[in-house]
Design a protein around this motif. Structure first.
Motif, PDB file in Angstrom:
ATOM      1  N   ARG A  94       7.703  13.776   6.671  1.00 24.89           N
ATOM      2  CA  ARG A  94       7.697  13.680   8.147  1.00 24.89           C
ATOM      3  C   ARG A  94       8.291  12.381   8.671  1.00 24.89           C
ATOM      4  N   THR A  95       8.231  11.307   7.842  1.00 25.56           N
ATOM      5  CA  THR A  95       8.592   9.990   8.393  1.00 25.56           C
ATOM      6  C   THR A  95       9.595   9.209   7.551  1.00 25.56           C
ATOM      7  N   GLY A  96       9.701   9.517   6.266  1.00 27.69           N
ATOM      8  CA  GLY A  96      10.534   8.717   5.361  1.00 27.69           C
ATOM      9  C   GLY A  96       9.769   7.567   4.720  1.00 27.69           C
ATOM     10  N   ILE A  97       8.548   7.294   5.206  1.00 30.50           N
ATOM     11  CA  ILE A  97       7.782   6.139   4.696  1.00 30.50           C
ATOM     12  C   ILE A  97       7.199   6.467   3.312  1.00 30.50           C
ATOM     13  N   ARG A  98       7.351   5.491   2.362  1.00 32.62           N
ATOM     14  CA  ARG A  98       6.739   5.654   1.038  1.00 32.62           C
ATOM     15  C   ARG A  98       5.680   4.594   0.782  1.00 32.62           C
ATOM     16  N   LYS A  99       5.878   3.421   1.380  1.00 32.73           N
ATOM     17  CA  LYS A  99       4.895   2.339   1.248  1.00 32.73           C
ATOM     18  C   LYS A  99       5.025   1.405   2.436  1.00 32.73           C
ATOM     19  N   VAL A 146       0.868  -1.183   0.000  1.00 30.97           N
ATOM     20  CA  VAL A 146       0.000   0.000   0.000  1.00 30.97           C
ATOM     21  C   VAL A 146       0.905   1.234   0.000  1.00 30.97           C
ATOM     22  N   THR A 147       0.826   2.034  -1.063  1.00 28.80           N
ATOM     23  CA  THR A 147       1.681   3.224  -1.177  1.00 28.80           C
ATOM     24  C   THR A 147       1.014   4.409  -0.468  1.00 28.80           C
ATOM     25  N   ASN A 148       1.810   5.469  -0.273  1.00 27.01           N
ATOM     26  CA  ASN A 148       1.229   6.687   0.307  1.00 27.01           C
ATOM     27  C   ASN A 148       0.110   7.215  -0.582  1.00 27.01           C
ATOM     28  N   GLN A 149       0.316   7.072  -1.897  1.00 26.27           N
ATOM     29  CA  GLN A 149      -0.715   7.540  -2.836  1.00 26.27           C
ATOM     30  C   GLN A 149      -2.013   6.739  -2.662  1.00 26.27           C
ATOM     31  N   ASP A 150      -1.872   5.418  -2.423  1.00 19.61           N
ATOM     32  CA  ASP A 150      -3.073   4.593  -2.169  1.00 19.61           C
ATOM     33  C   ASP A 150      -3.820   5.137  -0.949  1.00 19.61           C
ATOM     34  N   LEU A 151      -3.074   5.535   0.084  1.00 21.61           N
ATOM     35  CA  LEU A 151      -3.720   6.058   1.296  1.00 21.61           C
ATOM     36  C   LEU A 151      -4.394   7.395   1.009  1.00 21.61           C
ATOM     37  N   ALA A 152      -3.719   8.220   0.189  1.00 26.07           N
ATOM     38  CA  ALA A 152      -4.275   9.546  -0.124  1.00 26.07           C
ATOM     39  C   ALA A 152      -5.612   9.425  -0.859  1.00 26.07           C
ATOM     40  N   GLU A 153      -5.831   8.247  -1.458  1.00 31.04           N
ATOM     41  CA  GLU A 153      -7.104   8.052  -2.162  1.00 31.04           C
ATOM     42  C   GLU A 153      -8.248   7.718  -1.205  1.00 31.04           C
ATOM     43  N   ILE A 154      -7.922   7.267   0.028  1.00 33.53           N
ATOM     44  CA  ILE A 154      -9.003   6.897   0.956  1.00 33.53           C
ATOM     45  C   ILE A 154      -9.061   7.784   2.202  1.00 33.53           C
ATOM     46  N   MET A 155      -8.101   8.711   2.358  1.00 26.60           N
ATOM     47  CA  MET A 155      -8.146   9.622   3.520  1.00 26.60           C
ATOM     48  C   MET A 155      -7.436  10.926   3.179  1.00 26.60           C
ATOM     49  N   LEU A 204      25.086  10.209  18.183  1.00 26.65           N
ATOM     50  CA  LEU A 204      26.199   9.265  18.401  1.00 26.65           C
ATOM     51  C   LEU A 204      27.436   9.663  17.592  1.00 26.65           C
ATOM     52  N   ASP A 205      27.276  10.740  16.783  1.00 27.22           N
ATOM     53  CA  ASP A 205      28.351  11.231  15.917  1.00 27.22           C
ATOM     54  C   ASP A 205      28.820  10.135  14.945  1.00 27.22           C
ATOM     55  N   GLN A 206      27.835   9.455  14.341  1.00 28.34           N
ATOM     56  CA  GLN A 206      28.114   8.364  13.406  1.00 28.34           C
ATOM     57  C   GLN A 206      27.440   8.660  12.062  1.00 28.34           C
ATOM     58  N   PRO A 207      28.061   8.231  10.939  1.00 27.21           N
ATOM     59  CA  PRO A 207      27.473   8.513   9.624  1.00 27.21           C
ATOM     60  C   PRO A 207      26.212   7.676   9.368  1.00 27.21           C
ATOM     61  N   MET A 208      25.277   8.229   8.597  1.00 26.07           N
ATOM     62  CA  MET A 208      24.027   7.515   8.282  1.00 26.07           C
ATOM     63  C   MET A 208      24.288   6.207   7.528  1.00 26.07           C
ATOM     64  N   GLU A 209      25.452   6.077   6.865  1.00 33.04           N
ATOM     65  CA  GLU A 209      25.762   4.831   6.134  1.00 33.04           C
ATOM     66  C   GLU A 209      25.800   3.630   7.084  1.00 33.04           C
ATOM     67  N   LYS A 210      26.027   3.906   8.380  1.00 32.43           N
ATOM     68  CA  LYS A 210      26.061   2.803   9.349  1.00 32.43           C
ATOM     69  C   LYS A 210      24.664   2.442   9.845  1.00 32.43           C
ATOM     70  N   PHE A 211      23.646   3.153   9.374  1.00 34.38           N
ATOM     71  CA  PHE A 211      22.280   2.924   9.847  1.00 34.38           C
ATOM     72  C   PHE A 211      21.411   2.432   8.687  1.00 34.38           C
ATOM     73  N   PRO A 212      21.422   1.125   8.401  1.00 32.95           N
ATOM     74  CA  PRO A 212      20.563   0.629   7.327  1.00 32.95           C
ATOM     75  C   PRO A 212      19.096   0.901   7.669  1.00 32.95           C
ATOM     76  N   THR A 213      18.290   1.132   6.634  1.00 30.86           N
ATOM     77  CA  THR A 213      16.860   1.407   6.874  1.00 30.86           C
ATOM     78  C   THR A 213      15.999   0.627   5.883  1.00 30.86           C
ATOM     79  N   ASN A 214      14.800   0.289   6.316  1.00 32.22           N
ATOM     80  CA  ASN A 214      13.786  -0.221   5.376  1.00 32.22           C
ATOM     81  C   ASN A 214      12.435   0.443   5.638  1.00 32.22           C
ATOM     82  N   ILE A 215      12.468   1.504   6.456  1.00 31.60           N
ATOM     83  CA  ILE A 215      11.207   2.180   6.788  1.00 31.60           C
ATOM     84  C   ILE A 215      10.524   2.719   5.531  1.00 31.60           C
ATOM     85  N   GLN A 216      11.331   3.071   4.525  1.00 29.66           N
ATOM     86  CA  GLN A 216      10.771   3.603   3.277  1.00 29.66           C
ATOM     87  C   GLN A 216       9.777   2.615   2.669  1.00 29.66           C
ATOM     88  N   ASP A 217      10.096   1.312   2.759  1.00 29.18           N
ATOM     89  CA  ASP A 217       9.298   0.274   2.101  1.00 29.18           C
ATOM     90  C   ASP A 217       8.356  -0.475   3.040  1.00 29.18           C
TER      91      ASP A 217
END
Ligand code: UT7
Length: 319
Positions: A34-39, A15-24, A260-273
């Motif tokens: 605000r969050t980094g989330i895309r789907k 479910v993408t953000n666009q899918d949500l925009a169609e129902i709310m 923590l004074d650490q680069p973002m490359e050390k922080f893997p993410t999957n929140i986008q998906d």
């Protein structure tokens, strides 16, 4: 305790953000900035149990461990399909892990870190040799789909790891709770009356979150918990290869990296998906990082979770 296999399972429906925009009344722009989330993945046919079973089988295969070798199964969830039999027992039955003790825990989004702490304590006490640890959620069923401030944030899925007592790879481990601030993230969702209470049944309530209060808690508590675990481990922040954090908000992860004074490359993410999958987010991301071949033997890895309760947990592992 050592992690010897990982697995995960996400529902097919995306479910993408666009899918949500169609129902709310929301937009891809609001959610992603605000969050980094895309789907996110949302369960339609899948259940918390069915996804946990798939994740568990994948973790067992990855570890080369047979179900009957397991002596312990701990499942962290706030959204099991039913209260009893609990998720861990359902998984035990489905995978045929007949020799395992099985129980569930609820420490919300920190749940997987509490799984790890309990299994480590079992192993150090000589009570377990091979354990299956699960974090699994079908949060889409606990959301108020009329509350745009919360329902757009969460997703469904399951992650699992197999741990063994063959080597002690846990260098530092901390957990905490602050129940007095707990009502900033709540979900009652239970019948609150009985024939003797004289009360009318209250309508079912869904997840309610005071987002900014939780945000402030997270950006202060997570770096402090990680620093405490690193200190316990005698490991410097710079020595850590990857920080695998609960995926609640990309801005929270960026803030933790900065503190923590650490680069973002050390922080893997999957929140986008995937959005926020509560107890499942850390094991699902850990599985991805492992399957992508990112971690080398002896790398120092930090896992950290935080959320309702309020609760938090962090651990430092030597891989
Ligand atoms: O895993 C558990 C841990 N949970 C977390 O860590 C969550 C932590 N909190 C957060 O990530 C952020 O606080 C949120 C992403 C939940 C919210 O971001 P925010 O910057 O704190 O926004 P807000 O709640 O202050 O809302 C700002 C505005 C409001 O409008 P007004 O009053 O300024 O006119 C909301 O009504 O955004 C509006 N809004 C939305 N607009 C479009 C709230 N939700 C939405 C939405 N789409 N989905």
């Amino acid at each position: 305790m050592k992690i010897i296999g990982t697995g995960s399972c996400l529902p097919e429906r995306i479910v993408t953000n666009q899918d949500l925009a169609e129902i709310m009344d929301t937009s891809d722009e609001w959610i992603s900035t605000r969050t980094g989330i895309r789907k996110r993945h949302i369960a339609t046919e899948e259940t918390t149990t069915s996804m946990s079973v798939v994740a568990a089988k994948r973790a067992l295969e990855d570890a080369g461990v047979k179900p009957e070798e397991l002596d312990l199964i701990i499942a962290a969830t706030v959204s099991s399909d039913q209260i009893i039999p609990m998720l861990s027992a359902q998984v035990q039955a489905e995978i045929g892990a007949d020799n395992a003790v099985a129980f569930d825990i609820n420490a919300a989004c920190s749940g997987f870190l509490f799984d790890m702490a309990i299994a480590d304590a079992y192993m150090k006490a000589g009570g377990s040799k091979k354990a299956l640890l699960i974090g699994a959620e079908t949060l889409s069923k606990l959301m108020d789909w009329n509350d745009r401030s919360s329902c757009v944030l969460f997703g469904d899925g399951a992650g699992a790891v197999v741990v063994s007592d063959e080597e002690d790879c846990v260098l530092g481990m901390v957990q905490g709770a602050k129940g007095k601030d707990g009502m900033v993230l709540s979900c009652v969702n239970r019948n609150t009356s009985n024939p003797f209470s004289g009360k009318e049944p209250a309508p079912l309530s869904y997840v309610h979150m005071e987002g900014q209060a939780v945000y402030k808690f997270a950006v202060k508590t997570v770096p402090a918990a990680i620093n405490e675990a690193l200190e316990q481990a005698g490991v410097a922040a710079d020595e850590v290869s990857y920080y695998i954090l609960h995926q609640a908000n990309l801005r929270i992860i960026e803030s933790v990296a900065k503190r923590l004074d650490q680069p973002m490359e050390k922080f893997p993410t999957n929140i986008q998906d995937c959005g926020n999958i509560s107890a499942a987010s850390v094991p699902i991301l850990l599985d991805k990082v492992c399957k992508d071949g990112m971690i080398k033997a002896r790398d120092k890895i930090v896992l950290a979770g935080f959320g309702a309760g309020l609760t938090w947990g962090a651990c430092v592992l030597s891989w």
